[in-house]
Design an enzyme around this catalytic site. Structure first.
Site, PDB file in Angstrom:
ATOM      1  N   ARG A  90       0.980  -1.092   0.022  1.00 29.40           N
ATOM      2  CA  ARG A  90      -0.146   0.080  -0.174  1.00 29.40           C
ATOM      3  C   ARG A  90       0.740   1.228   0.016  1.00 29.40           C
ATOM      4  NH1 ARG A  90      -1.379   4.141  -0.262  1.00 29.40           N
ATOM      5  NH2 ARG A  90      -3.057   5.488   0.611  1.00 29.40           N
ATOM      6  N   TYR A  91       1.727   1.164   0.851  1.00 27.58           N
ATOM      7  CA  TYR A  91       2.663   2.221   0.890  1.00 27.58           C
ATOM      8  C   TYR A  91       3.914   2.139   0.311  1.00 27.58           C
ATOM      9  CZ  TYR A  91      -0.448   3.423   4.676  1.00 27.58           C
ATOM     10  OH  TYR A  91      -1.523   3.755   5.705  1.00 27.58           O
ATOM     11  N   ARG A  94       6.828   0.381   2.743  1.00 25.47           N
ATOM     12  CA  ARG A  94       6.226  -0.689   3.558  1.00 25.47           C
ATOM     13  C   ARG A  94       5.595  -1.784   2.894  1.00 25.47           C
ATOM     14  NH1 ARG A  94       3.654   3.599   6.896  1.00 25.47           N
ATOM     15  NH2 ARG A  94       4.242   4.749   5.269  1.00 25.47           N
ATOM     16  N   CYS A 103      -4.771 -18.075  13.108  1.00 24.50           N
ATOM     17  CA  CYS A 103      -4.552 -17.543  14.439  1.00 24.50           C
ATOM     18  C   CYS A 103      -4.554 -18.327  15.428  1.00 24.50           C
ATOM     19  CB  CYS A 103      -5.397 -16.209  14.663  1.00 24.50           C
ATOM     20  SG  CYS A 103      -5.469 -15.024  13.221  1.00 24.50           S
ATOM     21  N   CYS A 107     -10.549 -13.336  16.276  1.00 25.85           N
ATOM     22  CA  CYS A 107     -11.486 -12.279  16.837  1.00 25.85           C
ATOM     23  C   CYS A 107     -12.532 -12.031  15.865  1.00 25.85           C
ATOM     24  CB  CYS A 107     -10.514 -10.986  16.690  1.00 25.85           C
ATOM     25  SG  CYS A 107      -8.691 -11.808  17.475  1.00 25.85           S
ATOM     26  N   ARG A 112      -9.730  -8.938   8.523  1.00 27.82           N
ATOM     27  CA  ARG A 112      -9.599 -10.030   7.885  1.00 27.82           C
ATOM     28  C   ARG A 112     -10.463 -11.133   7.815  1.00 27.82           C
ATOM     29  NH1 ARG A 112      -3.837  -8.844   8.135  1.00 27.82           N
ATOM     30  NH2 ARG A 112      -4.064  -6.929   7.235  1.00 27.82           N
ATOM     31  N   ASP A 308      -8.255   3.424   9.148  1.00 24.79           N
ATOM     32  CA  ASP A 308      -7.730   3.031   8.067  1.00 24.79           C
ATOM     33  C   ASP A 308      -9.026   3.282   6.931  1.00 24.79           C
ATOM     34  OD1 ASP A 308      -6.017   2.016   6.233  1.00 24.79           O
ATOM     35  OD2 ASP A 308      -5.591   0.123   7.588  1.00 24.79           O
ATOM     36  N   LYS A 315      -4.197   4.866   6.269  1.00 27.42           N
ATOM     37  CA  LYS A 315      -4.334   5.116   7.436  1.00 27.42           C
ATOM     38  C   LYS A 315      -4.036   6.701   7.819  1.00 27.42           C
ATOM     39  CE  LYS A 315      -2.972   0.863   9.771  1.00 27.42           C
ATOM     40  NZ  LYS A 315      -2.222   0.227   8.808  1.00 27.42           N
TER      41      LYS A 315
HETATM   42  C1  LIG Z   1      -1.045  -0.469   8.565  1.00 27.21           C
HETATM   43  C2  LIG Z   1      -0.381  -0.949   7.339  1.00 27.21           C
HETATM   44  C3  LIG Z   1       1.041  -0.474   7.121  1.00 27.21           C
HETATM   45  C4  LIG Z   1       1.761   0.179   8.454  1.00 27.21           C
HETATM   46  O1  LIG Z   1       1.493   1.254   8.536  1.00 27.21           O
HETATM   47  P1  LIG Z   1       2.325   2.016   9.622  1.00 27.21           P
HETATM   48  O2  LIG Z   1       1.566   3.266   9.785  1.00 27.21           O
HETATM   49  O3  LIG Z   1       3.527   2.355   9.238  1.00 27.21           O
HETATM   50  O4  LIG Z   1       2.131   1.149  10.850  1.00 27.21           O
HETATM   51  C5  LIG Z   1       1.793  -1.032   6.007  1.00 27.21           C
HETATM   52  N1  LIG Z   1       0.861  -1.581   5.085  1.00 27.21           N
HETATM   53  C6  LIG Z   1      -0.191  -1.767   5.009  1.00 27.21           C
HETATM   54  C7  LIG Z   1      -0.985  -2.308   4.024  1.00 27.21           C
HETATM   55  C8  LIG Z   1      -1.132  -1.467   6.181  1.00 27.21           C
HETATM   56  O5  LIG Z   1      -2.474  -1.641   6.524  1.00 27.21           O
HETATM   57  S1  SF4 Z   2      -7.442  -9.694  14.798  1.00 23.43           S
HETATM   58 FE1  SF4 Z   2      -7.783 -11.082  13.056  1.00 23.43          FE
HETATM   59  S2  SF4 Z   2      -5.750 -11.469  12.486  1.00 23.43           S
HETATM   60 FE2  SF4 Z   2      -5.583 -10.692  14.472  1.00 23.43          FE
HETATM   61  S3  SF4 Z   2      -5.548 -12.370  15.803  1.00 23.43           S
HETATM   62 FE3  SF4 Z   2      -7.540 -11.644  15.611  1.00 23.43          FE
HETATM   63  S4  SF4 Z   2      -8.454 -13.212  13.888  1.00 23.43           S
HETATM   64 FE4  SF4 Z   2      -6.154 -12.870  13.840  1.00 23.43          FE
END
Ligand SMILES: *Cc1c(COP(=O)(O)O)cnc(C)c1O
Ligand code: SF4
Length: 347
Positions: A90-91, A94, A103, A107, A112, A308, A315
């Protein structure tokens, strides 16, 4: 089999098992579980005190998950931002690398939830290699976030393979891991895992505590082992209706986290993911909570409140508005609400 694997295998995964402990509508829950998997580790299950409490709400399926049909399954457009399967770019600098499809526990509010714990998210060694290749060929990436699912559900051996692969990529500054294991399966943070993680500095791990009752002695010890292995710990909390949408609860949570050497990083506004509507709060409620914390809590304990944005727009922080302008005059509000005139520099 290691202790954590044995305990994970003893997790509760069916409505019938729940019904052995609490009065639940097995048929109604079974319909939810057909679509969104259920798993509660023995450790997390012991934290439930009564039906509907903040621990219960986070892990026990709710028929409302099936009613929330207006929202998209993939609100952050992760699939369309994935140049290779399970890597979200996305960025520019990163990459979010989804290395595990499962997991410790599922949750109910997961962003996701469309795929965690489902066949759709099986991550193969081929996917992992394709992800490593992609990162190696993208020199603008400096920061790789291992997520999933939960990366710490992989064996030490697989994790080592991925960390080794990343450590051979010269343009990376750091690796982050996102994991809820310290909360749900703290026994997974073994000495041998910590000995492994110690070898890959700088390594940041964002854990995921949502309620002060999750800060158990076991979780605190797991975090201590990680910190002692040189891992920098942060925390991401999701603001959840009926769980932690309360300044007193979050104050206790954030203060408790600092005490176990975990620095609150983000407070996430709920994503608009299908099946999670019953957890959503208004943005104004989150802002009001931040206002209540400011001035009455160590600045170290206050995370950034972020949204987000839908469609993978990224974000953005949401802050209380403390500064007001009236003509040439600037007024700043104190945490107690008093307005103070602040001399503005001309120019
Ligand atoms: C949240 C996220 C990040 C990391 O974002 P930071 O603001 O640097 O913590 C990187 N890629 C994606 C796709 C994200 O959703
Ligand atoms: S928030 Fe989603 S990815 Fe994170 S531990 Fe819970 S179920 Fe797993």
């Amino acid at each position: 089999m290691e202790v954590w694997q044995k305990n994970l295998a003893e997790s509760l995964t069916t409505p019938e098992q729940l019904a052995a402990h609490f009065p639940v509508d097995v048929a109604a829950l079974a319909r939810v579980v057909e679509r969104y998997p259920l798993r509660i580790t023995p450790h997390y299950f012991r934290l439930i005190r009564e039906v509907g409490d903040p621990i219960w709400r986070q892990c026990v399926p709710d028929p409302r998950e099936l009613d929330d049909l207006d929202q998209p399954e993939d609100p952050l457009a992760e699939e369309s931002l994935s140049p290779v399967p399970n890597l979200v770019h996305r960025y520019p600098d990163r990459a979010l690398f989804l290395v595990s499809g499962i997991c410790a526990g599922y949750c109910r509010f997961c962003t996701r939830k469309r795929k965690v714990g489902c066949a759709a998210m099986r991550v193969t060694m081929g996917d992992v290699r394709a992800g490593l290749d992609y990162i190696a060929r993208a020199p603008q990436i400096r920061d790789v976030i291992l997520s999933g699912g939960d990366p710490l559900l992989m064996s030490d051996l697989l994790l080592k393979e991925i960390l080794d692969g990343l450590s051979r990529i010269p343009h990376l500054d750091l690796v982050r891991i996102g994991s809820r294991v310290p909360v749900m399966l703290p026994e997974r943070i073994t000495e041998s895992l910590c000995a492994l993680l110690r070898r890959y500095p700088p390594l940041y791990l964002n854990t995921h505590f949502n309620h002060p009752r999750e800060i158990t002695p076991e979780a605190a010890e797991a975090c201590a082992r990680l910190v002692d292995a040189g891992v920098q710990l942060g925390n991401q909390t999701v603001l959840l209706k009926g769980v932690n949408d309360d300044a007193e609860v979050l104050r206790e949570l954030f203060r408790g986290l600092l005490k176990i050497r975990v620095r609150p990083y983000y407070l996430h506004h709920m994503d608009l993911a299908r099946g999670t509507g019953h957890f959503r709060t208004a943005i104004a409620e989150g802002v009001a909570i931040l206002e209540a914390l400011r001035g009455s809590l160590s600045g170290l304990a206050i995370p950034q409140y972020v949204i987000d944005l839908p469609g993978g727009k990224g974000k953005v922080p949401v802050c209380p508005d403390y500064v007001q302008r009236a003509g040439d005059e600037v007024w700043v509000r104190t945490p107690e609400g008093e307005r103070i005139r602040f001399p503005e520099v001309n120019g």
